[in-house]
Design a protein around this motif. Structure first.
Motif, short mmCIF file in Angstrom:
data_model
loop_
_atom_site.label_atom_id
_atom_site.label_comp_id
_atom_site.label_asym_id
_atom_site.label_seq_id
_atom_site.Cartn_x
_atom_site.Cartn_y
_atom_site.Cartn_z
N ARG A 158 0.81 -1.22 0.00
CA ARG A 158 0.00 0.00 0.00
C ARG A 158 0.85 1.27 0.00
O ARG A 158 0.41 2.31 -0.48
CB ARG A 158 -0.94 0.01 1.21
N HIS A 159 2.05 1.20 0.54
CA HIS A 159 2.90 2.39 0.65
C HIS A 159 3.80 2.60 -0.58
O HIS A 159 4.63 3.49 -0.58
CB HIS A 159 3.76 2.30 1.91
N GLY A 197 2.67 3.36 -3.59
CA GLY A 197 1.98 4.20 -4.56
C GLY A 197 2.80 5.32 -5.16
O GLY A 197 2.73 5.57 -6.37
N LEU A 217 -6.32 -3.45 -1.43
CA LEU A 217 -5.39 -2.52 -2.06
C LEU A 217 -6.12 -1.55 -2.98
O LEU A 217 -5.73 -0.38 -3.10
CB LEU A 217 -4.32 -3.29 -2.84
N MET A 235 -5.37 2.39 -2.36
CA MET A 235 -4.47 3.04 -3.31
C MET A 235 -5.25 3.80 -4.37
O MET A 235 -6.37 3.41 -4.73
CB MET A 235 -3.53 2.01 -3.96
#
Length: 762
Positions: A133-134, A136, A159, A163
């Motif tokens: 998720r981080h 992006g 997700l 996102m």
């Protein structure tokens, strides 16, 4: 099906070959290349400190500018935890890396999408989601891959919520989209309406459930869809082996087994295992049954078995050696291309449906000649019908048809953050983005696979030749004929640890039963050129190139390849003893120069030291025809040190005569000269000469002499990332190709395939 371009039967790949490819040179299949010149200290100052601070500050103020100043907008992360690797099961994250690299290769090859593989070493859903998720800020999209069900459903769903970039699990949606495209056309051919069809899906994993969801979104009635798993039909009230995703597709039905479900059904989708469907089950289906047996490597029922049961069946599989291959590569590269280009926040149902409809529509169009080569060798052109309901994976038109459809659907459904105003121009730009040469070479080799050839490998005792012969056979191109001593060949096979010589012939020139016939043939050709019969006998006994050329000239083989152990000139001399140029054809060589900007054809790179005007004109015409066979509209530039008379010289004068000869005969391709190489390749420089006939960068370069051709094609690969294929001999009456002394095995196989193709179309 998933990410596979070729099936296992038509292209047999040995473990050794696969390991050799992945280990050769730089290990793996990917590397990072620079997109900006970083030559001087000033370049570095602009690209890094202090210059890099400027785009950083702009992006901090406006995050959308990341798409303008970084690679984010064309970068996809290919992510897996390795819990469902191909059909191999849970191999773990590290063992999934070759597949993820391969997926990245397909993204680049088919849609010019850059991607990086990320293998996450956890089976915990929360940990996996938190790891992804981080990411992006770095990527324009996320392609999830080889994650087992039901975790894949949870991961993708979460997700997508977390996102603001597309998250797409290709094992689910890629298969569903391509299968749906095939079903659209199968329904059309059988006079059915999607809303009235009954569908049975065997396999309730990621792909099976995605197929059910997409087809229902396209209008198929929920009560007409039966989903089956290893326990049988998923019906309302069933408790055994159920989860929330299966329950969502539970049907009100009395059928409990796959056989019962198929009674009277219009369509079968198989996403399960080989042999799951019997002929009796097929016979129980409705008239003109539609059967998509997509298990890999072996389908639920083979097309032969299905048609034995029902001659009116339309059958698709996941394999390339049968018609109607359901191949994910028809979908995911182009879906992401369209989504990235409009900066979509997600890939939604309208975008998936648009991709399926675009694929279906393309299959209904006329097939270009360069793609139809394989079918033509079977005496039947590719034409929309029961055996052609999906485009071929190497159809170069895919890039200009599917992404625009996806982009339009994204805009219409409100998820596009950068709408495209002119979709027609966008489609044209996409066509120019990818070099069609690779697709043309695929089509050529597919033609050879469809009509296998007997190709002589003259240097049969060489280790590299033996490896190439094995690969040629395994690729399904035909029978390799090795010239050499049997004991030497088989000793080398044993030393290499290669099992099996089936499908390979070995001929000892000295002991061959055709020895006298070949000597007579050579003597008939050479007796007035200073050769005695014993000279011809010695050539047949001792010169493997001469022996191989005699085999081809006398019709005992279709084509030949040589060059690994002798220089080009010596190899050609041996070939020319037995094979002449075709009447009315000029013998010359074309090299393919594969660069990051595309492929350029260079000629003559093999024969004529200083071609005269008539030869230059003939080379230009033949090269233009070769370019068209490779899917290119030729733009021919005659190169020189001079550009349109400045400075003057003897060589430019002969080039001007060649241009005049073409003018007199009238040609249907662009050509001009003389001109310097930079003018030929740069439209901005061409603009300095408003009378220049070329309407873009040249893709065929006619060289003024062999010295210039050699300098270009030998130096460029050493100075850049360019690759040279060739010279490819043109104009012989019988096909023969010569590889460079340092040619890798893959080049030998390719040149053998090209020689085989010449024997088909000559």
């Amino acid at each position: 099906m998933e990410g596979v371009v070729d099936g296992t039967r038509s292209t047999k790949v040995t473990a050794e070959e696969a390991l050799q490819l992945h280990a050769m040179g730089r290990p793996g299949k990917l590397e990072i290349r620079l997109t900006k010149p970083l030559t001087t200290a000033r370049d570095l100052s602009l690209a890094y400190s202090p210059g890099v601070a400027v785009p950083c500050q702009h992006i901090a103020k406006n995050p959308a500018l990341a798409y303008d100043y970084t690679a984010k907008g064309n970068m996809v992360a290919v992510i897996s935890n390795g819990t469902a690797v191909l059909g191999l099961g849970n191999l773990g994250a590290l063992a999934s890396k070759p597949v993820m690299e391969g997926k990245a290769v397909l993204f680049k090859r088919f849609a010019d999408v850059d991607s990086i593989d990320l293998c996450i070493d956890t089976e915990d859903v929360d940990a996996f989601v938190n790891a992804v998720r981080h990411l992006g800020p770095s990527f324009g999209g996320i392609n999830l891959e080889d994650i087992k069900a039901p975790e894949c459903f949870i991961i993708e769903s979460r997700l997508r919520e977390l996102m603001d970039i597309p998250v797409f699990h290709d094992d689910q949606h890629g298969t569903a989209i391509v299968a749906a495209a095939g079903l659209i056309n199968a329904a059309h051919l059988t006079g059915r309406d999607l809303r009235d069809m009954t569908l049975v899906i065997n396999g309730a994993g990621a792909a099976g459930i995605a197929c059910a969801e997409l087809l229902k979104a396209m209008g198929m009635r929920p009560d007409k869809v039966l989903l089956c798993d290893t326990k049988g039909v998923i019906f309302k009230g069933r408790t055994e082996g159920m989860n929330q995703w299966k329950s969502a597709h539970a049907a009100e039905t009395k059928a409990r087994t796959l056989a019962q479900a198929l009674e009277g059904a219009d369509v079968f989708f198989g996403l399960s295992q080989a042999g799951a469907v019997t002929k009796a089950m097929v016979r129980s289906m409705a008239d003109k049954p539609i059967i998509f047996a997509m298990a890999n490597p072996d389908p639920e029922i083979t097309p032969e078995e299905a048609r034995e049961a029902r001659a009116d069946a339309i059958v698709a599989t996941g394999r390339s050696d049968y018609p109607n291959q359901v191949n994910n590569v028809l979908g995911f590269p182009y879906i992401f291309r369209g989504a990235l280009d409009v900066r979509a926040s997600t890939i939604n149902e309208p975008m998936k449906i648009a991709a399926a409809e675009a694929l279906a529509a393309l299959a209904r169009e006329d097939v270009p000649d360069e793609l139809d080569a394989a079918a033509a060798t079977r005496g039947k052109r590719l034409k929309y019908g029961p055996d052609y309901i999906l485009p071929l994976p190497f159809d170069p038109r895919l890039i200009s048809r599917v992404p625009p459809a996806v982009a339009k659907a994204a805009m219409d459904s409100g998820v596009a953050r950068r709408p495209i105003a002119d979709l027609r121009r966008y489609a044209r730009d996409l066509s120019a983005k990818l070099d069609p040469t690779g697709a043309a070479l695929d089509a050529i080799l597919e033609a050879v696979r469809a009509n296998p050839r007997r190709v002589v490998f003259a240097e049969g005792e060489e280790e590299k030749t033996i490896r190439a012969a094995i690969a040629f056979r395994n690729a399904g191109y035909g029978t390799p004929v090795l010239i050499g001593r049997e004991e030497r060949v088989f000793d080398t096979l044993r030393t290499l640890g290669i099992d099996g010589s089936d499908g390979i012939e070995v001929h000892n020139a000295r002991l061959s039963g055709a020895n006298r016939r070949y000597a007579d043939y050579l003597y008939g050709r050479l007796q007035r050129r200073g050769f005695l019969f014993r000279d011809c006998q010695r050539l047949v006994n001792q010169d493997r190139n001469a022996f191989a050329a005699c085999m081809v000239a006398c019709g005992d083989a279709d084509a030949m390849v040589t060059g690994l152990s002798r220089s080009y000139a010596v190899s050609l001399e041996g070939i020319r003893l037995a094979i002449d140029p075709a009447p009315g054809h000029l013998l010359f060589g074309i090299s393919l120069l594969l660069t990051s900007q595309g492929t350029v054809l260079v000629a003559d790179t093999a024969i004529h030291e200083r071609p005269d005007a008539a030869q230059l004109a003939a080379i230009a015409k033949a090269s233009a025809a070769a370019a068209r066979r490779m899917g290119r509209e030729p733009r021919v530039a005659f190169l020189s040190f001079s550009t349109f008379g400045d400075p003057k010289g003897q060589i430019p004068e002969s080039i001007r005569e060649a241009v005049a000869l073409l003018d007199e005969t009238g040609q249907d391709f662009e050509y001009d000269g003389e001109m310097a190489a930079d003018v030929a390749l740069d439209p901005t420089l061409q603009a300095l000469y408003p009378f220049c006939r070329l309407n873009g960068p040249a893709n065929v370069l006619v060289m003024p002499g062999l010295h210039a051709a050699h300098i270009l094609t030998k130096a460029l690969p050493r100075l850049s990332s360019a690759t040279v294929i060739g010279p490819i001999l043109q104009g012989l009456s019988r096909p023969a190709q010569i590889v460079p002394l340092d040619a890798p095995t893959s080049t030998v196989v390719l040149m053998a395939g090209l020689a085989g193709y010449q024997s088909i179309v000559r």
